[in-house]
Design an enzyme around this catalytic site. Structure first.
Site, PDB file in Angstrom:
ATOM      1  N   ASN A  73       0.742  -1.107  -0.081  1.00 24.27           N
ATOM      2  CA  ASN A  73       0.075  -0.019   0.017  1.00 24.27           C
ATOM      3  C   ASN A  73       0.828   1.249   0.072  1.00 24.27           C
ATOM      4  O   ASN A  73       2.081   1.146  -0.574  1.00 24.27           O
ATOM      5  CB  ASN A  73      -0.874  -0.018   1.101  1.00 24.27           C
ATOM      6  N   ARG A  74       0.511   2.432   0.535  1.00 18.22           N
ATOM      7  CA  ARG A  74       1.150   3.554   0.273  1.00 18.22           C
ATOM      8  C   ARG A  74       1.678   4.290   1.492  1.00 18.22           C
ATOM      9  O   ARG A  74       1.323   4.170   2.761  1.00 18.22           O
ATOM     10  CB  ARG A  74      -0.097   4.716  -0.040  1.00 18.22           C
ATOM     11  N   HIS A 100       3.403  -0.009  -2.570  1.00 17.26           N
ATOM     12  CA  HIS A 100       3.967  -1.292  -2.600  1.00 17.26           C
ATOM     13  C   HIS A 100       5.342  -1.571  -2.752  1.00 17.26           C
ATOM     14  O   HIS A 100       5.829  -2.418  -3.723  1.00 17.26           O
ATOM     15  CB  HIS A 100       3.299  -1.831  -4.093  1.00 17.26           C
ATOM     16  N   HIS A 171      -1.117  -9.875  -3.925  1.00 19.64           N
ATOM     17  CA  HIS A 171      -2.002  -8.967  -4.875  1.00 19.64           C
ATOM     18  C   HIS A 171      -2.645  -9.594  -6.080  1.00 19.64           C
ATOM     19  O   HIS A 171      -2.476  -8.961  -7.085  1.00 19.64           O
ATOM     20  CB  HIS A 171      -0.973  -7.725  -5.191  1.00 19.64           C
ATOM     21  N   SER A 172      -3.236 -10.608  -5.707  1.00 16.61           N
ATOM     22  CA  SER A 172      -3.958 -11.358  -6.742  1.00 16.61           C
ATOM     23  C   SER A 172      -5.230 -10.546  -7.154  1.00 16.61           C
ATOM     24  O   SER A 172      -6.014  -9.998  -6.282  1.00 16.61           O
ATOM     25  CB  SER A 172      -4.459 -12.965  -6.357  1.00 16.61           C
ATOM     26  N   TYR A 173      -5.513 -10.623  -8.475  1.00 17.05           N
ATOM     27  CA  TYR A 173      -6.734 -10.082  -8.932  1.00 17.05           C
ATOM     28  C   TYR A 173      -7.683 -11.169  -9.337  1.00 17.05           C
ATOM     29  O   TYR A 173      -7.612 -11.998 -10.243  1.00 17.05           O
ATOM     30  CB  TYR A 173      -6.451  -9.433 -10.348  1.00 17.05           C
ATOM     31  N   ASP A 235     -10.957   1.689  -3.150  1.00 15.55           N
ATOM     32  CA  ASP A 235      -9.714   1.472  -3.102  1.00 15.55           C
ATOM     33  C   ASP A 235      -9.323   2.076  -1.658  1.00 15.55           C
ATOM     34  O   ASP A 235      -8.580   2.800  -1.545  1.00 15.55           O
ATOM     35  CB  ASP A 235      -8.748   2.173  -4.042  1.00 15.55           C
ATOM     36  N   GLN A 273      -7.394  -4.377   2.325  1.00 16.24           N
ATOM     37  CA  GLN A 273      -7.575  -3.278   1.291  1.00 16.24           C
ATOM     38  C   GLN A 273      -8.383  -3.846   0.249  1.00 16.24           C
ATOM     39  O   GLN A 273      -8.227  -4.923  -0.284  1.00 16.24           O
ATOM     40  CB  GLN A 273      -6.357  -2.919   0.587  1.00 16.24           C
ATOM     41  N   GLU A 296      -6.342  -7.498  -0.250  1.00 17.49           N
ATOM     42  CA  GLU A 296      -5.141  -7.375   0.400  1.00 17.49           C
ATOM     43  C   GLU A 296      -5.131  -7.137   1.525  1.00 17.49           C
ATOM     44  O   GLU A 296      -5.045  -6.116   2.384  1.00 17.49           O
ATOM     45  CB  GLU A 296      -4.412  -6.279  -0.299  1.00 17.49           C
TER      46      GLU A 296
END
Length: 334
Positions: A73-74, A100, A171-173, A235, A273, A296
């Site tokens: 994340n940030r 990330h 971080h799978s979609y 997000d 997340q 996440e």
């Protein structure tokens, strides 16, 4: 199980390897690059976005299936202070934020297959002191294990030789409606999500938490009951507690109209997340907006810059540990 097989090369010429695991209705492919889940199929149907060309994972993909870190994340402004020392990190998101783990982070590094078994594989990566601006040499491990019907369990650990930040996640979609033949992915607008969080972290225009921990009640972030995702642009971090728990508990459940598969995500982290894939077109890989979603489990975003947030600091002699499990099951089609 397969032995590691070369499927591409890194820019330095080192091989990108892949290992495949099967069992309990799952077929899994793991890359050394980013310790990424390149493939995660349940009963013969794909559940995650992936790329056939392993080289796409070097620079192009938005962390598809990868382990992201050293801090997922940030971090606001790419800056934090630890034990009185200020650190500067790459501002790799619009020149404003650190995202990330930086320009390469852990997701674009070549991990090492340390153990390969019939239903489990362990990878390791050693990040040097100062890599991406972080203090301390860090050794990270990732174990993927098929542990039961439709269940893939991910165990992430890390140790350090100096105080540092650690926040790792996968971080799978996901898209429960991906066509088996690899055709165009539909959107996840008609997916239904449930997150048992009573609070979330509001963010500013740079997606940085404001510092508030706000109740979800009465807002669009109240996902405690099954909710159609639609086009609401998510997000955000949902708060599950203040502590990392010892064993994973359910943090999200996803179903989809037209699918007979349900995904339950279990984790030990204090937050999750939820990202709806709105920015996927920016990767220039042919995926439309919201053709997959990410869940996440992680520490609170920008934790080092918010003293009231749970700490994401790891010190020598301590072991960071986080567990994430993806559990797929058949149910009556919605």
């Amino acid at each position: 199980m397969s032995d590691p097989v070369p499927v591409g090369t890194m820019p330095d010429g080192s091989p990108i390897l892949e290992v495949r695991l099967e069992g309990e209705g799952l077929a899994v492919a793991v890359l050394s690059l980013g310790a990424a889940l390149r493939r995660l199929d349940f009963q013969g149907r794909p559940m995650v976005l992936g790329r056939d060309d392993a080289h796409d994972y070097v620079a192009k993909t938005p962390h598809f299936g990868a382990i992201v870190g050293r801090f997922a994340n940030r971090i606001a402004g790419g800056r934090f202070t630890l034990d009185g020392t200020a650190y500067e990190l790459p501002r790799n998101e619009g020149g404003r934020t650190h995202l990330h783990g930086g320009t390469r982070g852990f997701s674009r590094r070549n991990w090492t297959f340390a153990e390969v078994g019939a239903r489990a594989v362990t990878l390791t990566y050693r990040a040097a002191d100062g890599e991406e601006g972080y203090p301390g040499a860090l050794t990270a491990t990732c174990t993927y294990a098929i542990t039961g019907p439709g269940t893939l369990r991910t165990t992430l650990t890390a140790t350090t030789d100096a105080a540092t930040l650690v926040n790792l996640t996968n971080h799978s979609y996901f898209n429960l409606l991906l066509p088996p033949d690899g055709g165009p992915a539909p959107t996840i607008d008609d997916h239904v999500i449930e997150i048992p969080a009573e609070s979330y972290l509001p963010v500013d225009d740079a997606q940085i938490p404001t510092g508030a921990v706000a109740p979800v009640a009465g807002t669009r972030f109240d996902l405690r009951a099954p909710t159609r995702i639609g086009t609401q642009d998510f997000d955000h971090a949902f708060v599950l507690g203040r502590e990392t728990v010892s064993e994973p508990r359910p943090v999200a459940r996803v179903t989809a109209a037209g699918s007979d598969v349900a995904l339950t995500v279990l984790a030990t982290a204090p937050a999750v997340q939820f990202y709806d894939g709105t920015q996927l077109p920016k990767a220039n890989l042919g995926f439309a907006a919201r053709t997959a979603l990410c869940l996440e489990p992680e520490a609170y975003p920008d934790a080092p810059n918010h003293p009231d947030f749970p700490s994401a600091v790891l010190r020598p002699g301590e072991t960071y540990r986080q567990i994430i499990a993806y559990r797929f099951a058949k149910e009556t089609a919605r």
